[in-house]
Design a protein around this motif. Sequence first.
Motif, PDB file in Angstrom:
ATOM      1  N   PRO A   1       5.510  19.597  -3.177  1.00  0.00           N
ATOM      2  CA  PRO A   1       5.267  20.267  -1.896  1.00  0.00           C
ATOM      3  C   PRO A   1       5.157  19.250  -0.764  1.00  0.00           C
ATOM      4  O   PRO A   1       4.526  18.196  -0.924  1.00  0.00           O
ATOM      5  CB  PRO A   1       3.940  20.990  -2.125  1.00  0.00           C
ATOM      6  CG  PRO A   1       3.801  21.087  -3.600  1.00  0.00           C
ATOM      7  CD  PRO A   1       4.461  19.880  -4.167  1.00  0.00           C
ATOM      8  N   PRO A   2       5.744  19.502   0.377  1.00  0.00           N
ATOM      9  CA  PRO A   2       5.671  18.549   1.487  1.00  0.00           C
ATOM     10  C   PRO A   2       4.252  18.480   2.056  1.00  0.00           C
ATOM     11  O   PRO A   2       3.522  19.464   2.079  1.00  0.00           O
ATOM     12  CB  PRO A   2       6.655  19.110   2.510  1.00  0.00           C
ATOM     13  CG  PRO A   2       6.729  20.572   2.196  1.00  0.00           C
ATOM     14  CD  PRO A   2       6.544  20.695   0.724  1.00  0.00           C
ATOM     15  N   GLY A   3       3.892  17.316   2.476  1.00  0.00           N
ATOM     16  CA  GLY A   3       2.588  17.123   3.110  1.00  0.00           C
ATOM     17  C   GLY A   3       1.453  16.869   2.152  1.00  0.00           C
ATOM     18  O   GLY A   3       0.316  16.673   2.593  1.00  0.00           O
ATOM     19  N   LEU A   4       1.703  16.851   0.846  1.00  0.00           N
ATOM     20  CA  LEU A   4       0.662  16.596  -0.143  1.00  0.00           C
ATOM     21  C   LEU A   4       0.903  15.251  -0.805  1.00  0.00           C
ATOM     22  O   LEU A   4       2.040  14.928  -1.195  1.00  0.00           O
ATOM     23  CB  LEU A   4       0.627  17.700  -1.207  1.00  0.00           C
ATOM     24  CG  LEU A   4       0.289  19.116  -0.723  1.00  0.00           C
ATOM     25  CD1 LEU A   4       0.243  20.064  -1.903  1.00  0.00           C
ATOM     26  CD2 LEU A   4      -1.034  19.115   0.023  1.00  0.00           C
ATOM     27  N   LEU A   5      -0.153  14.472  -0.945  1.00  0.00           N
ATOM     28  CA  LEU A   5      -0.076  13.138  -1.555  1.00  0.00           C
ATOM     29  C   LEU A   5      -1.044  13.063  -2.723  1.00  0.00           C
ATOM     30  O   LEU A   5      -2.064  13.765  -2.751  1.00  0.00           O
ATOM     31  CB  LEU A   5      -0.418  12.054  -0.530  1.00  0.00           C
ATOM     32  CG  LEU A   5       0.534  11.931   0.667  1.00  0.00           C
ATOM     33  CD1 LEU A   5      -0.002  10.895   1.645  1.00  0.00           C
ATOM     34  CD2 LEU A   5       1.934  11.567   0.202  1.00  0.00           C
ATOM     35  N   PRO A   6      -0.763  12.222  -3.714  1.00  0.00           N
ATOM     36  CA  PRO A   6      -1.696  12.063  -4.831  1.00  0.00           C
ATOM     37  C   PRO A   6      -2.921  11.246  -4.427  1.00  0.00           C
ATOM     38  O   PRO A   6      -2.921  10.541  -3.422  1.00  0.00           O
ATOM     39  CB  PRO A   6      -0.851  11.340  -5.879  1.00  0.00           C
ATOM     40  CG  PRO A   6       0.157  10.591  -5.093  1.00  0.00           C
ATOM     41  CD  PRO A   6       0.477  11.432  -3.881  1.00  0.00           C
ATOM     42  N   ARG A   7      -3.964  11.327  -5.226  1.00  0.00           N
ATOM     43  CA  ARG A   7      -5.209  10.607  -4.938  1.00  0.00           C
ATOM     44  C   ARG A   7      -5.101   9.129  -5.324  1.00  0.00           C
ATOM     45  O   ARG A   7      -5.950   8.332  -4.940  1.00  0.00           O
ATOM     46  CB  ARG A   7      -6.376  11.227  -5.683  1.00  0.00           C
ATOM     47  CG  ARG A   7      -6.599  12.700  -5.361  1.00  0.00           C
ATOM     48  CD  ARG A   7      -7.981  13.170  -5.726  1.00  0.00           C
ATOM     49  NE  ARG A   7      -8.993  12.629  -4.828  1.00  0.00           N
ATOM     50  CZ  ARG A   7     -10.265  13.002  -4.799  1.00  0.00           C
ATOM     51  NH1 ARG A   7     -10.678  13.933  -5.668  1.00  0.00           N
ATOM     52  NH2 ARG A   7     -11.130  12.486  -3.962  1.00  0.00           N
TER      53      ARG A   7
ATOM     54  N   LYS B   1       0.836  -1.181   0.000  1.00  0.00           N
ATOM     55  CA  LYS B   1       0.000   0.000   0.000  1.00  0.00           C
ATOM     56  C   LYS B   1       0.887   1.253   0.000  1.00  0.00           C
ATOM     57  O   LYS B   1       1.502   1.588   1.013  1.00  0.00           O
ATOM     58  CB  LYS B   1      -0.924   0.000   1.212  1.00  0.00           C
ATOM     59  CG  LYS B   1      -1.970   1.092   1.178  1.00  0.00           C
ATOM     60  CD  LYS B   1      -2.927   0.958   2.335  1.00  0.00           C
ATOM     61  CE  LYS B   1      -4.009   2.032   2.282  1.00  0.00           C
ATOM     62  NZ  LYS B   1      -4.952   1.919   3.418  1.00  0.00           N
ATOM     63  N   PHE B   2       0.949   1.941  -1.137  1.00  0.00           N
ATOM     64  CA  PHE B   2       1.745   3.158  -1.256  1.00  0.00           C
ATOM     65  C   PHE B   2       0.991   4.336  -0.624  1.00  0.00           C
ATOM     66  O   PHE B   2      -0.242   4.352  -0.574  1.00  0.00           O
ATOM     67  CB  PHE B   2       2.046   3.471  -2.724  1.00  0.00           C
ATOM     68  CG  PHE B   2       3.064   2.547  -3.332  1.00  0.00           C
ATOM     69  CD1 PHE B   2       4.422   2.841  -3.239  1.00  0.00           C
ATOM     70  CD2 PHE B   2       2.682   1.385  -3.980  1.00  0.00           C
ATOM     71  CE1 PHE B   2       5.359   1.991  -3.793  1.00  0.00           C
ATOM     72  CE2 PHE B   2       3.611   0.539  -4.546  1.00  0.00           C
ATOM     73  CZ  PHE B   2       4.962   0.848  -4.445  1.00  0.00           C
ATOM     74  N   PRO B   3       1.725   5.354  -0.166  1.00  0.00           N
ATOM     75  CA  PRO B   3       1.061   6.522   0.430  1.00  0.00           C
ATOM     76  C   PRO B   3       0.204   7.253  -0.612  1.00  0.00           C
ATOM     77  O   PRO B   3       0.651   7.503  -1.739  1.00  0.00           O
ATOM     78  CB  PRO B   3       2.230   7.404   0.888  1.00  0.00           C
ATOM     79  CG  PRO B   3       3.404   6.496   0.962  1.00  0.00           C
ATOM     80  CD  PRO B   3       3.195   5.445  -0.076  1.00  0.00           C
ATOM     81  N   MET B   4      -1.008   7.573  -0.225  1.00  0.00           N
ATOM     82  CA  MET B   4      -1.876   8.375  -1.083  1.00  0.00           C
ATOM     83  C   MET B   4      -2.837   9.170  -0.215  1.00  0.00           C
ATOM     84  O   MET B   4      -2.946   8.953   0.987  1.00  0.00           O
ATOM     85  CB  MET B   4      -2.630   7.508  -2.085  1.00  0.00           C
ATOM     86  CG  MET B   4      -3.568   6.497  -1.494  1.00  0.00           C
ATOM     87  SD  MET B   4      -4.377   5.559  -2.794  1.00  0.00           S
ATOM     88  CE  MET B   4      -5.491   4.524  -1.839  1.00  0.00           C
ATOM     89  N   PHE B   5      -3.521  10.083  -0.843  1.00  0.00           N
ATOM     90  CA  PHE B   5      -4.374  11.033  -0.139  1.00  0.00           C
ATOM     91  C   PHE B   5      -5.555  10.345   0.523  1.00  0.00           C
ATOM     92  O   PHE B   5      -6.241   9.525  -0.097  1.00  0.00           O
ATOM     93  CB  PHE B   5      -4.869  12.099  -1.132  1.00  0.00           C
ATOM     94  CG  PHE B   5      -5.903  13.031  -0.577  1.00  0.00           C
ATOM     95  CD1 PHE B   5      -5.559  14.023   0.324  1.00  0.00           C
ATOM     96  CD2 PHE B   5      -7.230  12.907  -0.959  1.00  0.00           C
ATOM     97  CE1 PHE B   5      -6.513  14.888   0.825  1.00  0.00           C
ATOM     98  CE2 PHE B   5      -8.189  13.759  -0.459  1.00  0.00           C
ATOM     99  CZ  PHE B   5      -7.840  14.760   0.430  1.00  0.00           C
ATOM    100  N   GLN B   6      -5.757  10.688   1.794  1.00  0.00           N
ATOM    101  CA  GLN B   6      -6.913  10.200   2.543  1.00  0.00           C
ATOM    102  C   GLN B   6      -7.758  11.409   2.926  1.00  0.00           C
ATOM    103  O   GLN B   6      -7.339  12.241   3.721  1.00  0.00           O
ATOM    104  CB  GLN B   6      -6.456   9.452   3.810  1.00  0.00           C
ATOM    105  CG  GLN B   6      -5.628   8.214   3.529  1.00  0.00           C
ATOM    106  CD  GLN B   6      -6.437   7.139   2.811  1.00  0.00           C
ATOM    107  OE1 GLN B   6      -7.655   7.096   2.932  1.00  0.00           O
ATOM    108  NE2 GLN B   6      -5.740   6.278   2.070  1.00  0.00           N
ATOM    109  N   PRO B   7      -8.955  11.549   2.339  1.00  0.00           N
ATOM    110  CA  PRO B   7      -9.761  12.749   2.617  1.00  0.00           C
ATOM    111  C   PRO B   7     -10.241  12.788   4.048  1.00  0.00           C
ATOM    112  O   PRO B   7     -10.303  11.782   4.753  1.00  0.00           O
ATOM    113  CB  PRO B   7     -10.926  12.610   1.624  1.00  0.00           C
ATOM    114  CG  PRO B   7     -11.034  11.145   1.377  1.00  0.00           C
ATOM    115  CD  PRO B   7      -9.637  10.602   1.437  1.00  0.00           C
ATOM    116  N   SER B   8     -10.589  13.983   4.462  1.00  0.00           N
ATOM    117  CA  SER B   8     -11.105  14.191   5.813  1.00  0.00           C
ATOM    118  C   SER B   8     -12.499  13.596   5.945  1.00  0.00           C
ATOM    119  O   SER B   8     -13.257  13.485   4.977  1.00  0.00           O
ATOM    120  CB  SER B   8     -11.137  15.700   6.124  1.00  0.00           C
ATOM    121  OG  SER B   8     -11.756  15.929   7.364  1.00  0.00           O
ATOM    122  N   GLU B   9     -12.827  13.176   7.158  1.00  0.00           N
ATOM    123  CA  GLU B   9     -14.152  12.614   7.403  1.00  0.00           C
ATOM    124  C   GLU B   9     -15.232  13.673   7.406  1.00  0.00           C
ATOM    125  O   GLU B   9     -16.421  13.342   7.355  1.00  0.00           O
ATOM    126  CB  GLU B   9     -14.146  11.877   8.750  1.00  0.00           C
ATOM    127  CG  GLU B   9     -13.189  10.680   8.786  1.00  0.00           C
ATOM    128  CD  GLU B   9     -13.212   9.986  10.129  1.00  0.00           C
ATOM    129  OE1 GLU B   9     -13.929  10.492  11.013  1.00  0.00           O
ATOM    130  OE2 GLU B   9     -12.510   8.971  10.283  1.00  0.00           O
TER     131      GLU B   9
END
Length: 953
Positions: free
Chosen positions: A710-716, A591-599
């Motif tokens: 940019p740091p702290g940003l991940l792809p979807r 499982k590669f790092p990717m964007f997890q939206p807010s609840e």
Amino acid sequence: MKPEVNVRPVKNMAVTTETDSMFHLPFKGDIEELNKTDQICVVGIFGKGQCSHRSKTTTINYLLGKDVFPIHFPDDDNEDFSNKQESSCKIEAYYDEKKRVVYLHLISVLDASTLCQVAKHIRKEYLSNADSHKTWKDLEHRHARALLYMFNVCHILMVIHPTSVFDLHYVRLFKALESTRQKVLTSLSDSLKDVSIPKEWQTHGRMCTPRLLFVCQQCPLPTDEREDTESSEHGKTRPRYQKKSPLKRLQHSLEDQIYRIFRKTRILTNQSAQCLFSVPANQTFVHVETDESVTSDPVGMLITQLHNHTFCNREPGVFKPRSYQSMRSETKHLGSGSHTDIHGNRSPSPFNSDDSLQEFLWQHISLVLNGKGFDDSIGRTITTTNFQIPSCQTWFKVSSMLYEFFMTEPLDKRLQSHWSSLKSALDLDMRFSESRCGKVLPLASRTYQDKLPDHYTSVVHLNKMSQAVRVFSQHARGPAYEHFADQLKEECTKFWHNNRRLCEVMSLTGQHCIHPLHILPGSKEETEAKTNKDEKSLPIMPHCSHTKTTSACNCGRKEGQRDDPFDIKGANYDFYQAFELKCCGNLEHYKFPMFQPSEDETTEPKEISGADLNPHQAVTKTDSNTSTTDHGRAETQPGPLSIALSLGQSGGSDIFGTHHSPNSSAGGMLDILSVPDIHVSSVASKERSQPRRQPSTTEYLAGMLHANSPPGLLPRFPSWSLVCLGTADTYKATIGLDQPGFFHGSNHLLQWDIPIPGEAKSEQNWPGLPSESVGGGRRGGKKMDKRSQKDGGDSHVRAYIGNEYECARGGRFICSGPDKMVKITSGGIKETANRLVTMDMPLYFPCACRSVKSHRAQLTRIFVVTPESAVQIRLNPRVQPGPANTTPIFNTGVGDDGILLPTNGFWVLRLPYVYVGDNGPILPPADASISYPAKLLKGLFTIKTVGSTLPKK
């Protein structure tokens, strides 16, 4: 549009003899205070200037006997041209109360001084020929309207010309003015209804048909032939057949020539009341000035005076400089009876005062003031002529009204059309140019439309339009060229926009969409089109380039046809996800790092592009093998470790034996093997100990992860994939990879023997490699194995690795190095994984497909077979898909530690299909034969002795 008055008007126009008495029209003083009884004569003066310092103002001031009008020189730079229309055309006026004459002096672009000032002012504003021509014609049009105004308010008009040759330019000008005067006569009469003037004046719109006189500033005759007496300069009597002097004959010749030209062009007719002006039949109307004091160059006069005061004999004393006006006055007074040459010698003047300019003009003024008027009509038909001698107050009142009529922009559209007709009549260049360009325009349009496809891109449109403009420029001429060229471009663009535009979007591989301009399904444009129900809206369809390629799935066991991708998600994720149900769905995934939206449902995720944030790309080096980026992450560069990892290969003991002390322990070598894991650099350890920024839950990265993201940003979605095909026994070294698309003999992975140091043996005794480590053909293999076992050498574990390349036609192969493809022989595989571990691998490699066009294969998968031992393999892929100075380094986003693979597994790392940076996709050259500096950086494989677990999907 009304210039200011230079001086304060004096009651009853009792002006002084100084130049302050000059004022500009329209008159802004109190008209009611002007004289109501004195009848006046109005004289208008206009003409052309010279390029030198000679000016017609000098002649006018000589005529008046005093310096009334200021002299303007071409090199003056003190004029205010904030309003070019008003400053470039103005009427100076002076009222001689003693002689009851009003003098009007028209200054326009035909004067050298005004022309130079206007040219200086517009030089930086109008760069093109069309704009310069338009500016010049606007000023010329205003000059014509001012001249038409003077023809309606003057009794006498005098043309001052710098030479004694009639200027044919006046023929076209006078014909245009007469035609325009007849058109605006009705409106002109209506504007004079409210003024108490005679009915004839109101009907004709003018006091009388003005007389036109000509004054030539330059006499072409020699000095000894300019006399006007019966005897010559030397006392000899003129022959009988020469009853007139050469000067008189010249003047009469000019009069006959001018009269014939005006009659031939029908500017003059038998009825003078129907003409713009008239010329006298029995009086002189051409004067050639012979007095050099009047026509001389002021600068030359000043130089002469300077010469006289410098070299001539004079009494001793202090020299007091005098002004140009006083010196000219002195020369002017001397001109009546003497002449001064360049050396200052005075001689009797040869000129007769009876033939002076004042006498020439006064004979016509006296007819006005005596009330006789002008009757210059000829022929048998007798008509009554209109001739009015107004009072000073009446004339100023009418002249102010007519100035507003002729010199301001009217609101009446019919009157506007008349002024436009005048401008068109004067601009012959534009009329010719418009006629010529109008004929060439259809030819150029057909050139654009010739052999065009049904739909085409902007590149084709611009190329065809440039061809059309080239054809147009070969035949078009004149100032209208730029206007018609713009019209041609507008027609070509309109033709292209008429359902002929091709979709301009390019795929991520550099191919154009073949559909006409359309709307994507699910876009905002589709929603708007459905809401508005517009029948002329664009069609709704996805992009397509009709280019298909063959690609395998994440694990490589299934192949399929893929459409040319137009977005990152379709290229690096969607295509491979389609194989999950068929092939790869039941495999173990990393499982590669990717964007997890807010609840929080109220917060909508926001897309952020790396190009918008413009992160710093500077890299600060901490030591020889470690560099720290601005994101607080250390990137370890492979150093001696790369060689240490290859010690289990052929010749490793011979190369590495001289670099280590015999007393080094096996535990020390284990530390060297684990350098990437423990981070020897103290600076890198501090960087890693700092807390990292947590991934954002409200913003995600639009493109792919790379070193400058940019740091702290991940792809979807992940662009990488890592799956496990099974245990290490799944791979059979003798068979190789049992997957479709591989070339024969190129489906075998390479052996990587990883040494494991003994507990108490020195470093120089290892690695003792068995014979299998180098294949069956290695000489001395058994001997070295036995020696190693006898000496208590270290043991080793064997892994298999391979870099797979895949071309667009589905051809697949394994490479053993940057320049060699794996090929099995009868003796087995001779290559080892040494070069894969220690060197950069090219991202693109020439494919062995048999085709007319050479294909380029791309590094697509990394195969790793991990042995069941205490040693684990770590993957840290970093790809630089282009030149190092322009393209970033793409990574998985896992971190600098990489991915720790569990033991006893068969793993497949799938690389991205396309690499998209902040500025778009990074593509190699279309020609496969051209080398391209795209590479997979070394340091992909490292080892660790600590076990770890792998997160599962």
